[in-house]
Scaffold this motif. Structure first.
Motif, PDB file in Angstrom:
ATOM      1  N   GLY A  34     -26.660   3.172   4.979  1.00 29.62           N
ATOM      2  CA  GLY A  34     -25.210   3.141   5.019  1.00 29.62           C
ATOM      3  C   GLY A  34     -24.546   4.142   4.103  1.00 29.62           C
ATOM      4  O   GLY A  34     -25.194   4.817   3.294  1.00 29.62           O
ATOM      5  N   PRO A  35     -23.222   4.267   4.204  1.00 31.76           N
ATOM      6  CA  PRO A  35     -22.447   5.156   3.341  1.00 31.76           C
ATOM      7  C   PRO A  35     -22.628   4.787   1.867  1.00 31.76           C
ATOM      8  O   PRO A  35     -22.979   3.646   1.540  1.00 31.76           O
ATOM      9  N   ILE A  36     -22.371   5.746   0.999  1.00 32.69           N
ATOM     10  CA  ILE A  36     -22.558   5.558  -0.449  1.00 32.69           C
ATOM     11  C   ILE A  36     -21.228   5.709  -1.166  1.00 32.69           C
ATOM     12  O   ILE A  36     -20.457   6.628  -0.866  1.00 32.69           O
ATOM     13  N   VAL A  37     -20.971   4.830  -2.121  1.00 34.23           N
ATOM     14  CA  VAL A  37     -19.821   4.962  -3.017  1.00 34.23           C
ATOM     15  C   VAL A  37     -20.380   5.096  -4.426  1.00 34.23           C
ATOM     16  O   VAL A  37     -21.083   4.209  -4.907  1.00 34.23           O
ATOM     17  N   ARG A  55     -25.875  11.302   3.892  1.00 32.61           N
ATOM     18  CA  ARG A  55     -25.070  10.136   4.277  1.00 32.61           C
ATOM     19  C   ARG A  55     -23.642  10.307   3.774  1.00 32.61           C
ATOM     20  O   ARG A  55     -23.399  11.033   2.799  1.00 32.61           O
ATOM     21  N   THR A  58     -18.683   8.896  -1.040  1.00 28.15           N
ATOM     22  CA  THR A  58     -17.399   8.884  -1.737  1.00 28.15           C
ATOM     23  C   THR A  58     -17.688   8.758  -3.213  1.00 28.15           C
ATOM     24  O   THR A  58     -18.348   7.803  -3.647  1.00 28.15           O
ATOM     25  N   THR A  93     -16.428  -2.492   4.988  1.00 32.97           N
ATOM     26  CA  THR A  93     -17.586  -2.267   5.853  1.00 32.97           C
ATOM     27  C   THR A  93     -18.829  -2.031   4.997  1.00 32.97           C
ATOM     28  O   THR A  93     -18.721  -1.662   3.816  1.00 32.97           O
ATOM     29  N   HIS A  95     -21.789  -0.728   2.828  1.00 34.45           N
ATOM     30  CA  HIS A  95     -22.015   0.505   2.075  1.00 34.45           C
ATOM     31  C   HIS A  95     -22.870   0.183   0.856  1.00 34.45           C
ATOM     32  O   HIS A  95     -23.138  -0.981   0.557  1.00 34.45           O
ATOM     33  N   TRP A 119     -20.169  -4.269   0.346  1.00 41.87           N
ATOM     34  CA  TRP A 119     -21.390  -3.560  -0.033  1.00 41.87           C
ATOM     35  C   TRP A 119     -22.639  -4.437   0.110  1.00 41.87           C
ATOM     36  O   TRP A 119     -22.591  -5.640  -0.073  1.00 41.87           O
TER      37      TRP A 119
END
Length: 255
Positions: A34-37, A55, A58, A93, A95, A119
């Motif tokens: 998944g996306p990374i913060v 990926r 942010t 969503t 992450h 998350w």
């Protein structure tokens, strides 16, 4: 202008500069999906290697000057956000959260994260003793116990103070948190469960047998101890996530 590794005293930041530790963090993140913060991107010590995972990324950075400089060095696919993580709303969503947390803000940031639902995994560099306590090494803290039914806390490794610039007075620890796919307690009961944990941790008595016996019928308390293999003299910090969940079940059936 500040140098790349100058600490921000107003935010208590110590920048990570050890490549082996950076590689270890990226490796753990690579095992997630998944996306990374990223929290506290600084000058990009983690941001730039994380980009190579391909990926969505942010990076949240409170220091505007550093955020502007970092934006010039990242790809168009990486979003740099100038914001205070304690005021930043994480995506709802799925992450992954990763970051080298300012040591003096560790607990505040952890509480902030734990209340957000989106998350799935967090990979966080914090003080060594905090990492140990949150992972339940040598006994769990009340905070860990209050969130255990919904999260798994693990200690990945110790990180020497020499891995940071400027060098802090304590070592760091790499803490991983994973949201349970099958919670041990219904999320709708979170407040009641956390209140119970608070009551037990702060309750008077010689061991959990005595403390719990003041809140449950004695026969129920003895049954809970027996069924879960708990010594009456054990302390609240000695209980496991499953034992806390079983206590809450006993509490609900008699409450």
């Amino acid at each position: 202008m500040s140098s790349p590794h100058q600490g921000r005293h107003e935010t208590g930041q110590n920048f990570l500069c050890d490549r082996s530790v950076i590689a270890a963090i990226v490796e753990i993140v690579a095992g997630t999906e998944g996306p990374i913060v990223e929290i506290g991107a600084g000058d990009g010590a983690l941001t730039l290697p994380l980009q190579r995972l391909g990926r969505p990324l942010t990076a949240v950075e409170v220091d505007r000057r550093r955020a502007v400089r970092l934006a010039r060095r990242t790809t168009a696919a990486t979003r740099i956000v100038d914001a205070d993580i304690l005021r930043y709303r994480l995506p709802r969503t799925p992450h992954v959260v990763v970051g080298n947390l300012p040591f003096h803000l560790t607990t505040a940031i952890l509480r902030h994260l734990l209340h957000f639902p989106g998350w799935t995994d967090a990979v966080l560099l914090v003080q060594w003793e905090v990492a140990r306590r949150r992972a339940g090494v040598g006994g769990a803290t009340m905070m860990t116990a209050q969130w255990w039914p919904w999260f798994e806390f693990s200690l990945a490794r110790k990180v020497s103070a020499a891995a940071f610039r400027p060098r802090p007075t304590v070592d760091g620890g790499l803490l991983t948190i994973r949201r349970r796919t099958d919670p041990l307690v219904d999320p709708r009961d979170r407040r009641r469960f956390q209140a119970l944990v608070h009551d037990v941790f702060t309750g008077r008595g010689h061991g959990v047998g005595h403390i719990v016996g003041r809140r449950l019928p004695r026969a129920t308390a003895r049954q809970w101890l027996r069924d879960n293999g708990i010594r009456p003299a054990a302390l609240p910090r000695d209980l496991t996530a499953a034992q806390w969940a079983a206590l809450f079940t006993a509490y609900r059936t008699t409450g």
